[in-house]
Design an enzyme around this catalytic site. Sequence first.
Site, mmCIF file in Angstrom:
data_model
loop_
_atom_site.group_PDB
_atom_site.id
_atom_site.type_symbol
_atom_site.label_atom_id
_atom_site.label_comp_id
_atom_site.label_asym_id
_atom_site.label_seq_id
_atom_site.Cartn_x
_atom_site.Cartn_y
_atom_site.Cartn_z
ATOM 1 N N ARG A 77 0.824 -1.212 0.000
ATOM 2 C CA ARG A 77 0.000 0.000 0.000
ATOM 3 C C ARG A 77 0.859 1.264 0.000
ATOM 4 N NH1 ARG A 77 -5.352 -0.882 3.826
ATOM 5 N NH2 ARG A 77 -6.296 -2.522 2.562
ATOM 6 N N LYS A 89 -15.078 -10.654 10.449
ATOM 7 C CA LYS A 89 -16.270 -10.087 11.085
ATOM 8 C C LYS A 89 -17.433 -9.928 10.115
ATOM 9 C CE LYS A 89 -13.976 -7.722 14.903
ATOM 10 N NZ LYS A 89 -13.850 -6.451 15.651
ATOM 11 N N GLY A 119 -6.550 -5.985 0.397
ATOM 12 C CA GLY A 119 -6.415 -6.522 1.745
ATOM 13 C C GLY A 119 -5.791 -7.895 1.798
ATOM 14 N N GLY A 162 -14.070 -3.139 1.132
ATOM 15 C CA GLY A 162 -15.474 -2.752 1.062
ATOM 16 C C GLY A 162 -15.759 -1.814 -0.084
#
Length: 529
Positions: free
Chosen positions: A43, A315, A485, A508
């Site tokens: 990143r 999650k 990710g 997301g």
Amino acid sequence: MSFLKHKRSVSDIWPIKSKTVLIRVDFNVPIHNGVIAKGADARIKACLPTIRRVIDQGGKAVLLSHMGRPTGYKYALLSQSPSKHAQVLQLWQSEKGQELTTFFSLLSGPEKKKILNWSTKSSEGFRLSDSNGAGKTDLFASLDVQEKVTLLQRFIKETDEDTMFPQLRQYNGFKEELTLQPVAVRLEELLNAMPEYTSKTVVKFAPDCMNAQDEVSALKPGEVLLLENIRFYSDENSKDESERLAMAKHLASLGDYFVSDAFATSHRHSATIVGIPRVIGHGCCGYLMKREIEAYADLLGEPPRPIVAIVGGVKVSEKIVLIENILPQIDNIIIGGAIAFTFLKVQGYSIGNSFNQSGQSFTDTYGRHKTNIDELAARFLSKAKTHNVKVLLPVDHICHVKCEGTNTPWVTADANVPEGYMSLDIGPKTIQLYRSCIESSQTAVWSGPMGVFEIPTFSTGTFVVAKAMGDGTQDRGLVSIIGGGASATAARICGHDGRVSHISSGGGASLDLLLEGKNLPGIRVLDDL
């Protein structure tokens, strides 16, 4: 999605010599003991061209990024109390291993006495006076770490420090694992390792993102300043729009231009994503952002069907609303990783000690909705049937009693996990089921691993998904996108990252943009050409 292509980029800012350019980046990389994990600086590398563009034109680059999910302090509270602000700063800058004692040392004499009276050395503490220099901090420093944690937890529960120092609740004592200081060091190394540049680039660090005026003023053309973790202030993602705006106004005052190179967080209404460009009155894409949205516009203007969304990770609360929203756009959804166990549990399967969020409540980012996660999971499964979307959940598992490597993992016969065991990867029957689904799809979007792929014993499921996407792309033109990710990390580790259509820097945000076609707030706010 052609609307995405018509955005100004950092190349369109002119002139920027001696101007200060605020660049929102995503340097949320894994750090352990102050060291960035090996090979986990992708990143940072991805943003180098944008940073280089600014400083090579004589601009001053001020970088803003988050790290992790600290509870954060309220800027309004700290700005009204200089002593508390100084206390926080000293906590952030304390030497590793000393943060608990540092916190104690900054308390008043009576507060120190109160804490010591609860300790195993209460008799010694009782004899010490309330005045400074009486030895109370030295006595506290002699306690073992666990006792320090217990004492400070009791203290913050019984005083208003509970609201001022939420990190002490969350991390059992404030720790520096979420500081961006190691990133500043690595960024300078990477900038100076670029072979086409011979002059040294300086990367400075501001230990408080909301008190960085002096550091910004001292910047020279061609220098870089990285601000400390913006999420150390809860205003960044506050439920209160006025708090986000106040933070944005303060940070916007530091710069002349705004550039966004943080695609992974462009689905949020954060102060530094949406607020700053609104305050400044302009914003443009960095090269990473531009490359991301152009790739999606090209690949998914009209995605070929059938479409499969592959969703994993830890999650379910972070993804359940999103995957519910994309149901009208997909044909199949593969669910793996820890998030699968909430769905399995609501269907009546035993899940052993596997991680799950069953029974918890879910509140969205800005506190608009609060719902029991079991209800959301059941509603999702019902909605999937309504939309004729096939939901694929694990039908067997690879298990162990602990989350650690083993040569003798337990392979279940069905979707039930035995008592005392936890599932750490999908099983062989599930692997075949998921692979067959990918092989029959024309578009595949993946966000989240199928298991604990960092441990070789439990990497097979995740790596097979990466291989199936790579094979499909190379052999029959599958449109395959990995949403950044951990999924991107896994694809790199197993060597299939170069065989898919596109690897995104966003999780997301990728699903939002790819499958819902959303004009994300962090993109919408940027200038059109």
